[in-house]
Design a protein around this motif. Structure first.
Motif, PDB file in Angstrom:
ATOM      1  N   HIS A 252       0.784  -1.153  -0.005  1.00 58.87           N
ATOM      2  CA  HIS A 252      -0.119   0.075  -0.138  1.00 58.87           C
ATOM      3  C   HIS A 252       0.876   1.386  -0.084  1.00 58.87           C
ATOM      4  O   HIS A 252       0.420   2.237   0.176  1.00 58.87           O
ATOM      5  CB  HIS A 252      -0.838  -0.063   1.015  1.00 58.87           C
ATOM      6  CG  HIS A 252      -0.451  -0.448   2.391  1.00 58.87           C
ATOM      7  ND1 HIS A 252      -0.528  -1.337   3.119  1.00 58.87           N
ATOM      8  CD2 HIS A 252       0.204   0.473   3.265  1.00 58.87           C
ATOM      9  CE1 HIS A 252       0.102  -1.455   4.268  1.00 58.87           C
ATOM     10  NE2 HIS A 252       0.631  -0.440   4.470  1.00 58.87           N
ATOM     11  N   GLU A 253       2.149   1.043  -0.258  1.00 59.48           N
ATOM     12  CA  GLU A 253       2.993   2.223  -0.137  1.00 59.48           C
ATOM     13  C   GLU A 253       3.962   2.383  -1.019  1.00 59.48           C
ATOM     14  O   GLU A 253       4.724   3.631  -1.144  1.00 59.48           O
ATOM     15  CB  GLU A 253       3.832   2.296   0.981  1.00 59.48           C
ATOM     16  CG  GLU A 253       3.069   2.237   2.351  1.00 59.48           C
ATOM     17  CD  GLU A 253       3.792   2.421   3.853  1.00 59.48           C
ATOM     18  OE1 GLU A 253       4.010   3.531   3.942  1.00 59.48           O
ATOM     19  OE2 GLU A 253       4.158   1.260   4.015  1.00 59.48           O
TER      20      GLU A 253
ATOM     21  N   GLN B 217       4.025   7.590  -1.687  1.00 57.26           N
ATOM     22  CA  GLN B 217       2.792   8.704  -1.540  1.00 57.26           C
ATOM     23  C   GLN B 217       1.832   8.707  -0.405  1.00 57.26           C
ATOM     24  O   GLN B 217       1.029   9.451  -0.218  1.00 57.26           O
ATOM     25  CB  GLN B 217       2.409   8.713  -2.765  1.00 57.26           C
ATOM     26  CG  GLN B 217       1.590   7.564  -3.200  1.00 57.26           C
ATOM     27  CD  GLN B 217       0.967   7.403  -4.352  1.00 57.26           C
ATOM     28  OE1 GLN B 217       1.038   8.480  -5.172  1.00 57.26           O
ATOM     29  NE2 GLN B 217       0.205   6.498  -4.849  1.00 57.26           N
ATOM     30  N   SER B 218       2.152   7.655   0.265  1.00 52.83           N
ATOM     31  CA  SER B 218       0.645   7.084   1.187  1.00 52.83           C
ATOM     32  C   SER B 218       0.799   7.811   2.496  1.00 52.83           C
ATOM     33  O   SER B 218       1.933   7.383   3.220  1.00 52.83           O
ATOM     34  CB  SER B 218       0.721   5.578   1.291  1.00 52.83           C
ATOM     35  OG  SER B 218       0.476   4.925   0.067  1.00 52.83           O
ATOM     36  N   VAL B 219      -0.220   8.849   2.764  1.00 51.19           N
ATOM     37  CA  VAL B 219      -0.051   9.514   4.007  1.00 51.19           C
ATOM     38  C   VAL B 219      -1.049   8.970   4.789  1.00 51.19           C
ATOM     39  O   VAL B 219      -0.677   8.713   6.028  1.00 51.19           O
ATOM     40  CB  VAL B 219      -0.427  11.180   3.500  1.00 51.19           C
ATOM     41  CG1 VAL B 219      -0.614  11.773   4.866  1.00 51.19           C
ATOM     42  CG2 VAL B 219       0.368  11.661   2.452  1.00 51.19           C
ATOM     43  N   ILE B 220      -2.076   8.745   4.524  1.00 51.43           N
ATOM     44  CA  ILE B 220      -3.008   8.000   5.531  1.00 51.43           C
ATOM     45  C   ILE B 220      -3.080   6.554   4.981  1.00 51.43           C
ATOM     46  O   ILE B 220      -3.490   6.295   3.791  1.00 51.43           O
ATOM     47  CB  ILE B 220      -4.389   8.646   5.614  1.00 51.43           C
ATOM     48  CG1 ILE B 220      -4.337   9.805   6.204  1.00 51.43           C
ATOM     49  CG2 ILE B 220      -5.366   7.686   6.500  1.00 51.43           C
ATOM     50  CD1 ILE B 220      -3.937   9.957   7.989  1.00 51.43           C
ATOM     51  N   LYS B 221      -2.697   5.575   5.513  1.00 52.38           N
ATOM     52  CA  LYS B 221      -2.285   4.237   5.003  1.00 52.38           C
ATOM     53  C   LYS B 221      -3.716   3.299   5.559  1.00 52.38           C
ATOM     54  O   LYS B 221      -4.482   4.196   6.212  1.00 52.38           O
ATOM     55  CB  LYS B 221      -1.232   3.587   5.645  1.00 52.38           C
ATOM     56  CG  LYS B 221       0.163   4.540   5.110  1.00 52.38           C
ATOM     57  CD  LYS B 221       1.082   3.864   6.103  1.00 52.38           C
ATOM     58  CE  LYS B 221       2.419   4.976   6.169  1.00 52.38           C
ATOM     59  NZ  LYS B 221       2.849   5.705   4.770  1.00 52.38           N
TER      60      LYS B 221
ATOM     61  N   GLY C 220      -2.609   4.222  14.037  1.00 52.30           N
ATOM     62  CA  GLY C 220      -2.664   4.051  15.426  1.00 52.30           C
ATOM     63  C   GLY C 220      -0.960   3.690  16.103  1.00 52.30           C
ATOM     64  O   GLY C 220      -0.265   3.461  15.246  1.00 52.30           O
TER      65      GLY C 220
ATOM     66  N   VAL D 122      -1.835  17.904   2.746  1.00 54.94           N
ATOM     67  CA  VAL D 122      -1.716  16.526   3.603  1.00 54.94           C
ATOM     68  C   VAL D 122      -1.134  16.629   5.101  1.00 54.94           C
ATOM     69  O   VAL D 122      -1.473  15.545   6.008  1.00 54.94           O
ATOM     70  CB  VAL D 122      -1.320  15.282   3.007  1.00 54.94           C
ATOM     71  CG1 VAL D 122      -1.577  15.157   1.421  1.00 54.94           C
ATOM     72  CG2 VAL D 122       0.205  15.854   2.702  1.00 54.94           C
ATOM     73  N   ARG D 123      -0.564  17.650   5.254  1.00 57.86           N
ATOM     74  CA  ARG D 123      -0.007  17.757   6.652  1.00 57.86           C
ATOM     75  C   ARG D 123      -0.976  18.023   7.670  1.00 57.86           C
ATOM     76  O   ARG D 123      -0.873  17.990   8.850  1.00 57.86           O
ATOM     77  CB  ARG D 123       1.177  19.051   6.708  1.00 57.86           C
ATOM     78  CG  ARG D 123       2.391  18.552   5.785  1.00 57.86           C
ATOM     79  CD  ARG D 123       3.305  19.630   5.912  1.00 57.86           C
ATOM     80  NE  ARG D 123       2.599  20.734   4.919  1.00 57.86           N
ATOM     81  CZ  ARG D 123       2.960  21.967   4.566  1.00 57.86           C
ATOM     82  NH1 ARG D 123       4.437  22.074   4.749  1.00 57.86           N
ATOM     83  NH2 ARG D 123       2.585  22.897   3.742  1.00 57.86           N
TER      84      ARG D 123
ATOM     85  N   ALA E   4      -3.835  16.102   7.514  1.00 61.99           N
ATOM     86  CA  ALA E   4      -4.868  14.897   7.507  1.00 61.99           C
ATOM     87  C   ALA E   4      -4.940  14.295   8.899  1.00 61.99           C
ATOM     88  O   ALA E   4      -4.027  14.354   9.724  1.00 61.99           O
ATOM     89  CB  ALA E   4      -4.001  13.918   6.390  1.00 61.99           C
ATOM     90  N   VAL E   5      -5.847  13.701   9.022  1.00 58.12           N
ATOM     91  CA  VAL E   5      -6.340  13.319  10.415  1.00 58.12           C
ATOM     92  C   VAL E   5      -6.670  11.708  10.380  1.00 58.12           C
ATOM     93  O   VAL E   5      -7.189  11.296   9.386  1.00 58.12           O
ATOM     94  CB  VAL E   5      -7.595  14.025  10.824  1.00 58.12           C
ATOM     95  CG1 VAL E   5      -7.900  13.484  12.301  1.00 58.12           C
ATOM     96  CG2 VAL E   5      -7.394  15.422  11.069  1.00 58.12           C
ATOM     97  N   SER E   6      -6.295  10.883  11.301  1.00 60.92           N
ATOM     98  CA  SER E   6      -6.302   9.570  11.390  1.00 60.92           C
ATOM     99  C   SER E   6      -7.305   9.131  12.308  1.00 60.92           C
ATOM    100  O   SER E   6      -7.799  10.000  13.256  1.00 60.92           O
ATOM    101  CB  SER E   6      -5.058   8.893  11.682  1.00 60.92           C
ATOM    102  OG  SER E   6      -4.484   9.346  12.793  1.00 60.92           O
TER     103      SER E   6
END
Lengths: 266, 1011
Positions: free
Chosen positions: B668-669, B673-677, B681, B823-824, B826-828
């Motif tokens: 997945h990476e 480019q993968s910021v939220i994978k 957690g 993207v900085r 972005a929230v998980s």
């Protein structure tokens, strides 16, 4: 003048864009070069200061990862590659590129650059391909120019065949002594330095590599291969747990490797 | 030494070294245990390569370690069988190889490797097999039972040696898998001047999937005097179609290619409201029109509906596109081959968009029968766990080997997917807004006179009739020729070459060869210039002897059709040669008005472009909505611990359980480019809501990819199902911080046959479900300003096996592609720190109808699934989403997680998994949302528009100020210990433990057997 990096492509190599990107971010010029252009003589390796074999699935990993591309290099480009290495120019192989370097015998390698295979990257003990983040630790006493001055970085592994093994245990001792077992998986909760020979539990060691080896260099320290992907951590926002960390956003932990090589050839 | 062509078997297995395991054998052992409950002591796997070539003994001997075996970790042999060399002979040995003619990717790679070493061996061929050696097989397990678990008779052969064979050294011995020769059939014509019954028979016997009216339309075409005159002039039988013409029309007019049901005229009756209306094309009315209306309001919709994927302008430099398709029928027959062909196929849709886009991310959604299903499986179908494993493995290989990350997805389980699994494969692509030569990359620029190239793989007898086959229901007789195995490496080489050709300005027009093969790809592009002249004798073949119609419609994989200016042909061919890709000129584009096909000098087909693309008569269908009736859900009053136990059981339901074991094996990476994978957690094991990628290295603008799917709501109302799917996709995207001013959608409908017939007596109801789902899509997409830019439908998802019909629940997968400004920010979904405050945004109503908890209780023998199904309030939801988006831009939200399957309780637990902690919450505030809410509805209800967020205590005021105008309930705090405690007005209503819940959640779908 900016150093020039030859980034190989073709036949299922698939990390060439990000590999070019990190070298450019580190201040180099990076060209994507289809392997056949070298074989046909349309391009010459000797015009470059650094060679990179990126990750990917060359030939679909059929007949063993890196095997068929390794053969194309070993039989089609033998003299160009030997000349490049013996002239003291750095080479990096990442993931599939590392597998290629091992299968063609350039890593862990020998003083004569004889291109005979002495180690291998076997199937992960888990039996499958995995994408997960790991912590690597580097040997300060290694001659490896790519990792000089580095302690630890966090990087993803993305492979099914990354278990570093050999059929001659005395070689492991020899490589350890010469600082060639330069990158190892470690438990991030332990203090630096903590690299050990005892195989760490899965998934801290994602593949159960012997002595937790994640990357090796040749005796000169110029040729370096690594299973995890330092180029995948070029920016902090690509980290596995970056949303949990209160840090200034910017360059990622993997970049130092590329800075080191650029510095070396500049 | 002179040599002759001979067949040599090379065998390879893992060496017995301390510290080295035979992982292939070990994986087989654990798969047998996990999926079949068969426990054997040990398994070893031997890879076999049968080489047919002119090689000497010396050469054969050198090949063992120069090519086939790794000299350090493997044993290789060519003069003896490795089975003889084990210390103890195996109890059972089973060799599995491909059937003749099936794509053998390892064999192809082996041949390539052989040619590297011995370039002169141009007529060599390689075929591969695997031999499984077993020790300690339980006496009640027969060798044949083991074999059944290891091979798929649709595409593979096996040879079995039982205990007595093995003790005598009689080993399994498959012969070289030789591609079967085919007999060339001269072009034939078909007499259509026959009775209606005979027209139907011609359609059925030829697997054409054309109905009577369509057959009559073809019949009348050949009665047209001007058509006859033109045909006569060109040397074709004037008054009858050739076999190739009939095949080409059948492909182009198939439900799969022309979406006849979505284009039909529907008389719709609603028994509940008394409505009677006529809908002239669901597609034009409810999908295209809303997008066209939204196009007037936004400036970023570049290309919608007409190309292989929809394109939006992402910024001044780049445009992006998205497409998803299903590959359901092939995946039912050969899960691995069907799925890998699906994923590499949709990648080609991206490559065939505009002048060629680069695929940068995959998103995969699967619907399977329950993996723990214990009922009987109808003859001809696979157990769901085997379908799951095969599909997963196919998508993994296809994505990973192509270097395209699988960034996001979902897996849904329901018993009705046993008949037909749904395998949605989606891909996102990127291309420069303008090429170096100044052309906009999303616009194709073909001219008459451009050369038609076929690029990539060759044409074989595999994949004949895929499009028409998927327009029919699945039966025991479904043809194996409809199954193929994708070859990601051939495709990757082609992709590299095409992108280089695009940037060099060599491409005028491009499309992929998918369903219908050359007949569709050239036929479709011929519409742009007004004609094409195709010469089938130029097409490179996998095997000689294919007939003209077969070459025309074969869906052999990894092929693109490209139009190139004659002056660029030389450069184009040189580039192909560099990349070791086959590119062959097979025709030219014209403006004659005809799609003309020849085999050398022999005319094969002449179809007017207008008849080919517009000649198919519109279907007229009837639809009638009568709301279904279900037994209501039955809940009881339980102790707090009892409710905790309910949650624990819910967490282990396959629909909710962690899919980590499976998803980890997708790359997945790649592309960095993968910021939220997929996971977030502290332990990277909590589920993310949507993917965020930053595809320009070093850049901070991103793309959001999310999905929504909720097939079970169709059991109550497909309007609610479709509304919930769209809302879920958007909600997921909001959780990671999508830019709500640039969101685009994709609709993928998978329906059971909704056309009333003897086989489908409830067709009117199923069509009414389709009408309602389309209306929901229209309403919700307009309200969210979320235009559908592409889509697909698959309308025959039924299986009739052993006289029993199984229909999938009507399903809409809604996929979303949106912009992310930075993207900085972005929230998980994981809670971040103990002490952070937990809020629920959105209203909770007593909506337990068709919820996961209702199915769980029903499966446990209590009550039904009836009740209110979640209703949508788009204004209310959008107000909250905008407020959340604004709070995220200001950095006021620490975590955000969507409430969907299993409701608030599941969302809360999952956010806790990510922080390794528990939580204390008080649910009384949410009771103010509606009357009639009870604790089951509050904890497990699936009301739409709800997002669970956490906020730093110091930022509470600023956060609440942002949320003014939205429903925003303070529920409690993240704790620093394990329990998850829920109270109602201070009284405990649920007590649970994060770590216990996590164990249940992770245990169910652990694919490696016992954890």
């Amino acid at each position: 003048m900016r150093p020039r990096v030859a980034v190989l492509s073709g036949f299922g190599i698939n990390c060439e864009l990000e590999t070019m990107a990190v070298f450019r971010m580190a201040g180099a010029e990076a060209d994507r070069i289809h392997l056949n252009r070298l074989v046909r003589g349309e391009k010459k390796l000797s015009d470059y200061q650094i060679m990179a074999i990126p990750g990917g699935f060359s030939f679909g990993d059929h007949l063993g990862s890196g095997r068929l591309l390794g053969n194309r290099l070993r039989f089609g480009l033998r003299e160009q590659v030997r000349e490049f290495v013996t002239s003291g120019k750095p080479v990096i192989g990442i993931c599939n590129g590392f597998q290629v370097l091992v299968k063609m015998g350039l890593l862990p390698g020998d003083e004569d650059v004889s291109l005979s295979q002495t180690a291998s990257l076997a199937l992960n003990d888990s039996g499958q391909y995995e994408n997960r983040w790991t912590t690597l630790e580097f040997d300060h006493d290694s001659p490896c120019i790519w990792t000089s001055g580095m302690d630890r970085i966090r990087v993803p592994v993305r492979h099914g065949e990354g278990k570093f093994v050999t059929n001659d245990n005395s070689l492991m001792d020899k490589w350890a002594k010469s600082g060639q077992l330069v990158a190892r998986y470690v438990d991030p909760s332990k203090q630096y330095p903590s690299a050990s020979d005892e195989i760490l539990p899965y998934p801290i060691s994602p593949n159960q590599s012997w002595r937790n080896v994640a990357g090796v260099c040749d005796p000169t320290g110029l040729v370096f291969g690594i299973m995890p992907h330092p180029e995948a951590n070029h920016s902090t926002w690509l980290g596995a747990t970056w949303t949990r960390e209160k840090k200034e956003q910017g360059e990622g932990e993997g970049m130092q490797i590329f800075h080191n090589a650029i510095k070396y050839v500049s | 030494m002179p040599t002759t062509q001979r067949t040599t078997l090379f065998e390879v297995t893992t060496k017995e070294l301390a510290g080295l395991t035979d992982s292939r054998g070990e994986r087989t052992r654990s798969m047998l245990s996990a999926d079949y409950g068969i426990d054997v002591d040990s398994v070893r796997v031997i890879l076999g390569y049968q080489v047919r070539a002119e090689i000497s003994d010396t050469e054969a001997s050198s090949l063992v370690y120069d090519l086939f075996a790794d000299p350090v970790i493997e044993h290789g042999s060519w003069e003896y069988r490795l089975l003889e060399k084990f210390k103890h002979p195996p109890t059972v040995a089973i060799q599995v190889g491909y059937k003749p003619g099936v794509t053998d990717n390892s064999g192809q790679a082996g041949l390539d490797g052989l040619m590297t070493l011995f370039p002169a061996l141009t007529s060599a061929s390689v075929s591969t097999s695997r031999t499984y050696a077993f020790w300690g097989v339980p006496p009640e397990v027969s060798p044949e039972q083991l074999a059944v678990a290891l091979y798929n008779p649709m595409i593979e052969r096996s040879s079995v040696s039982g205990p007595s064979d093995c003790s005598k050294g009689h080993w399994p011995d498959l012969e070289f898998s030789e591609r079967p020769s085919v007999e060339f059939q001269n072009p034939a014509t078909v007499d259509l001047e026959v009775s209606d019954e005979d027209l139907i028979r011609i359609s059925q016997d030829g697997l054409l999937a054309l109905n009577l009216e369509e057959m009559r339309a073809i019949q009348s075409h050949y009665r047209d005097m001007s058509v006859r005159a033109s045909r006569k002039k060109n040397g074709l039988t004037p008054n009858r179609p050739t076999d190739a013409e009939l095949e080409c029309l059948a492909q182009t007019w198939s439900e799969h290619c022309s979406h006849k049901i979505f284009a039909s005229k529907i008389r719709h009756v609603d028994i509940q409201t008394g409505e009677e209306s006529v809908i002239d094309s669901l597609f034009r009315t409810h999908i295209m029109q809303p997008t066209l209306d939204i196009q007037k309001e936004v400036d970023w919709l570049l290309s919608i509906f007409h190309d292989n994927s929809g394109v939006i302008s992402w910024n001044d430099k780049w445009s992006v596109c998205i497409k998803a398709e299903t590959h359901n029928s092939p995946s039912a027959l050969d899960p691995f081959g069907g799925a890998i062909t699906g994923i590499v196929g949709v990648n080609r849709d991206i490559l065939g968009t505009g002048l060629g886009a680069r695929p940068i991310a995959n998103t995969d959604v699967f619907c399977f029968g329950p993996p723990d299903y214990s009922g009987s499986i109808p003859e001809g179908l696979f157990h769901p766990s085997r379908v799951f494993r095969g599909v997963h493995s196919g998508v993994r290989s296809g994505g990973n080997e192509s270097g395209i990350p699988t960034v996001n997805g979902s897996i849904v389980f329901d018993e009705r997917f046993i008949g037909k699994p749904l395998v949605f494969c989606g891909t996102i692509g990127i291309m420069p807004r303008r090429l170096p030569d100044g052309r906009e990359s999303h616009i194709k620029t073909p001219q008459p006179g451009d050369v038609v190239y076929m690029v990539g793989g060759r044409v074989g007898s595999d994949g004949i009739h895929g499009a028409t086959f998927s327009s029919l229901e699945l039966t025991e007789e479904s043809p194996s020729s409809a199954v193929q195995i994708g070859d990601p490496i051939t495709q990757k080489k082609m992709l590299d070459m095409i992108i280089e050709a695009r940037d060099a300005g060599l491409i005028q027009v491009i499309t992929d060869n998918g369903a219908g093969g050359l007949s569709s790809s050239v036929g479709e592009m011929a519409e742009l210039t007004g004609g094409a002249d195709l010469d089938l004798s130029k097409v490179p073949l996998k095997q000689e002897g294919l007939s003209s119609w077969e070459i025309l419609v074969s869906e052999s994989q990894e092929r693109m059709t490209v139009g190139v200016r004659p002056s660029d042909s030389e450069d184009f061919e040189a580039l192909a040669e560099l990349h070791e890709v086959e590119a062959t000129a097979v025709g030219i584009f014209t403006d004659t008005g005809d799609f003309f096909v020849r085999y050398g000098e022999i005319p094969v087909a002449q179809l007017p472009i207008s008849f080919l693309h517009d000649g198919c008569p519109q279907l007229s269908l009837d639809s009638e909505w009568i709301p279904p009736v279900h037994d209501p859900i039955s809940t009881s009053e339980l102790s707090p611990e009892g409710m905790g136990a309910v949650l624990q059981r819910l967490m282990s339901r396959p629909n909710i359980a962690s899919k980590e074991w499976w998803v980890r094996s997708y790359d997945h990476e790649v592309i960095a480019q993968s910021v939220i994978k997929p996971f977030c957690g502290a332990n990277s094991d909590a589920p993310s809501d949507a993917a965020v990628i930053a595809p320009i290295h070093g850049g901070t603008q991103g793309l959001v990819v999310s999905n929504g799917i909720s097939p079970r709501y169709s059991d109550i109302d497909s309007y609610a199902m479709a509304a919930a799917s769209v809302d879920e996709a958007l909600r997921n995207a909001v959780c990671v911080g999508v830019d709500l001013d640039m969101i685009a959608g994709l609709d993928n409908f998978c329906w059971p046959d909704p056309v009333e017939s003897e086989k489908t007596p409830d067709g009117r109801y199923k069509l009414a479900q389709l009408v309602r789902a389309n209306r929901a899509l229209d309403d919700v997409c307009r309200a969210y300003r979320l235009p559908c830019i592409s889509g697909k439908d698959s309308m025959k998802n039924d299986a009739t096996i052993g006289g029993e019909k199984i229909s999938v629940p009507p399903t809409l997968l809604f996929s979303l592609l949106g912009n992310h400004i930075d993207v900085r920010k972005a929230v998980s979904s994981d809670f971040k720190n103990p002490g952070d405050l937990i809020f629920l945004i959105g209203q909770t109503h007593q909506e337990l109808g068709a919820s996961e908890i209702s199915y769980m209780l029903r499966d446990e023998g209590v009550g039904g699934i009836g009740g209110e199904v979640p209703q949508i309030d788009t204004d209310r939801n959008m107000t909250s989403y905008r407020a959340i988006s604004s709070a995220m831009k200001k950095g006021l939200i620490q975590s955000a997680h969507d409430c969907s399957d299993g409701g608030l309780a599941v969302a809360l637990a999952e956010s806790c998994f990510g922080s390794n902690s528990g939580a204390k919450v008080e649910i009384s505030p949410i009771y103010s949302d509606s009357n009639g809410l009870d604790v089951w509805g509050a904890l497990f209800g699936e009301s739409l528009g709800r997002i669970l967020v956490s906020v730093r205590p110091s930022e509470r005021e600023s956060f609440e100020a942002e949320m003014a105008g939205s429903t925003c309930h303070y529920l409690g705090q993240v704790s620093d210990d394990d329990p998850i405690l829920v109270t109602m007005r201070g009284e405990s209503v649920m007590i649970s433990s994060m770590s216990t819940l996590r164990e249940s959640w992770k245990g169910t779908l652990h694919g490696g057997g016992k954890v």
